[in-house]
Design an enzyme around this catalytic site. Sequence first.
Site, PDB file in Angstrom:
ATOM      1  N   ARG A  60       0.826  -1.029   0.107  1.00 39.34           N
ATOM      2  CA  ARG A  60      -0.114   0.156  -0.036  1.00 39.34           C
ATOM      3  C   ARG A  60       0.795   1.463  -0.018  1.00 39.34           C
ATOM      4  NH1 ARG A  60      -5.314  -1.253   3.853  1.00 39.34           N
ATOM      5  NH2 ARG A  60      -5.353  -3.369   3.288  1.00 39.34           N
ATOM      6  N   GLU A 231      13.756 -19.591  23.230  1.00 43.58           N
ATOM      7  CA  GLU A 231      14.137 -18.489  22.806  1.00 43.58           C
ATOM      8  C   GLU A 231      14.713 -17.285  23.649  1.00 43.58           C
ATOM      9  OE1 GLU A 231      11.963 -17.299  19.044  1.00 43.58           O
ATOM     10  OE2 GLU A 231      10.279 -17.820  20.414  1.00 43.58           O
ATOM     11  N   HIS A 255       5.371 -24.969  14.452  1.00 44.54           N
ATOM     12  CA  HIS A 255       6.752 -25.604  14.499  1.00 44.54           C
ATOM     13  C   HIS A 255       6.814 -26.766  15.321  1.00 44.54           C
ATOM     14  CE1 HIS A 255       6.996 -21.542  12.912  1.00 44.54           C
ATOM     15  NE2 HIS A 255       7.311 -20.844  13.684  1.00 44.54           N
ATOM     16  N   LYS A 350      18.929 -19.007  22.981  1.00 41.37           N
ATOM     17  CA  LYS A 350      18.115 -19.464  21.747  1.00 41.37           C
ATOM     18  C   LYS A 350      18.693 -20.901  21.467  1.00 41.37           C
ATOM     19  CE  LYS A 350      17.014 -18.447  17.134  1.00 41.37           C
ATOM     20  NZ  LYS A 350      15.465 -18.478  17.058  1.00 41.37           N
TER      21      LYS A 350
HETATM   22  C1  BG6 Z   1       7.830 -17.482  14.398  1.00 42.13           C
HETATM   23  C2  BG6 Z   1       6.945 -16.944  15.752  1.00 42.13           C
HETATM   24  O1  BG6 Z   1       6.790 -18.263  13.728  1.00 42.13           O
HETATM   25  O2  BG6 Z   1       8.908 -18.282  14.903  1.00 42.13           O
HETATM   26  C3  BG6 Z   1       8.052 -16.168  16.599  1.00 42.13           C
HETATM   27  O3  BG6 Z   1       5.883 -16.185  15.357  1.00 42.13           O
HETATM   28  C4  BG6 Z   1       9.351 -16.889  16.743  1.00 42.13           C
HETATM   29  O4  BG6 Z   1       7.528 -15.633  17.623  1.00 42.13           O
HETATM   30  C5  BG6 Z   1       9.885 -17.467  15.580  1.00 42.13           C
HETATM   31  O5  BG6 Z   1      10.190 -15.896  17.412  1.00 42.13           O
HETATM   32  C6  BG6 Z   1      10.985 -18.226  15.916  1.00 42.13           C
HETATM   33  O6  BG6 Z   1      11.662 -18.666  14.785  1.00 42.13           O
HETATM   34  P1  BG6 Z   1      13.302 -18.968  14.520  1.00 42.13           P
HETATM   35  O7  BG6 Z   1      13.496 -19.298  13.411  1.00 42.13           O
HETATM   36  O8  BG6 Z   1      14.136 -17.737  15.120  1.00 42.13           O
HETATM   37  O9  BG6 Z   1      13.521 -20.095  15.612  1.00 42.13           O
END
Ligand code: BG6
Length: 492
Positions: A60, A231, A255, A350
């Site tokens: 947009r 995370e 996931h 992470k």
């Molecule tokens: C996303 C989520 O699908 O995956 C996020 O919405 C999350 O909240 C992310 O942080 C994590 O992805 P990756 O690849 O960084 O583990």
Amino acid sequence: MLLAATAYEKPTVANNNQQFTIVIFGASGDLSRRKLTPALFHLHSIGALPERCRFIAFARSEYDDQTYRKLLFDVASDSYGADATKWVEFAKEIRYITGSSNDLESLRHLDEMIKSDTAGQLEDNRLYYLALSPTLYEGTISALSEAGMLDERQGVRRLVVEKPFGTDLESARILNENIHARAAENQLFRIDHYLGKDTVQNLIVFRFGNTIFEPLWNRNYIDHVQISVLEDLDVGDRAAYYEHSGVLRDMFQSHILQLLALVAMEPPATNDADSLRDEKAKVLSATRKPNPQQAAENSIRGQYNGYRELDGVSPASATATYAALRLYVDNWRWQGVPFFLRSGKALRRKYTEIAIQFRQPPHRIFDVEDASGLVPNKLRIVVQPDEAIHLTIDNKRPGPELRPQAQELSYEFPMGMRDAYERLLLDAVAGDASLFTRADEIELSWAVIDPYVNAWETELASQLYPYAQGTWGPIAADQFIAPGRYWSNPIG
Ligand code: BG6
């Protein structure tokens, strides 16, 4: 002991002599600028996309081509700056169109533009990437259909849709139904970017390319399975979205259940998209759907301190930023084996890992005083940040006595793994849907997760445990997995 790593292979060219137009709807958004364009740039610069591939950015905001290209460059100059010539070559293929993705007039203008580009050519193949708010999926797909832009007579018309796909089983069903009224399932590529991660794909090779693990991969030898997607980042500037989503919808439905399906599925007959997805769907449909009482007993939830102070979050918010679940897959292979799944934000590091905890040997012949002496075998598949596979085995401790000692056999994947989006974009262009989730998988996953979401909204729900940022989550999670079982946390 570290096994030697092989070099990372460059992806092969999707279909070099094809004509392809990739349209990104929502091109001024974060996903497009930070993930999709750098991925396309890299694929383009190594010659992995069809030679006659054009890119149209559609959004947009009012930009002209030059301003938009500059905007792209500024956001990811690290990705582009290193190879200025290649960036210039790539950037000149990107055009920007201002418009609304659910507005027929804007789409007709886009259609005309693509048609005039491809005039005189045999094919006009297109990939429409919906990097949009999910609320716009239906409207956009319906407008594309009305404009005749999903009609495949002149070439393929593929739609890539981001997650979240629905917010529960009911909404996902309705969304699937409405989309199917306009596009065939084989035109749809629903993204779960975890399936684009190399280590996740390796699960298929590791399980079905070797004979030594498969006979052990069942309730006779496995005590339990753990899947951890941890995370360190907090919810950042996505608090308003997250407040309504929470960790179950954000991470588990997509996931984590995809990882579970790959770990637990039966060997597919072939590695084509449908064989693979059939097997994953069977696991999801065999995953136990608890009643509210059982769901409450088989889950715990947490919220990091400070979450309630964020903009867009209610001061009394009950949204979980951490969850641990105990799931069962009710079939011959897995009957009685608990699958412990956990995920959370604002944790210490992470780290994503699948851990297969094998049983203790049935009979001990060694005298072991200290507990570290004899540990059951454990296979850890580390998905990120440092992709690796570790197998804990017992060996003889050096010295005069016959005493066991646990050691690890490790294989570390080579550096230079590309972003998951590259793999997925390439597959979507090539029409390979293996790494994309099918309609039934999405619905089956919601059917697994909904009972937990619902139970947490009743008085049966366990307490919402607060946890300090930078930790491994609520202490209650350790009690949840006990007795005799421990979370597999990385050291440090
Ligand atoms: C996303 C989520 O699908 O995956 C996020 O919405 C999350 O909240 C992310 O942080 C994590 O992805 P990756 O690849 O960084 O583990």
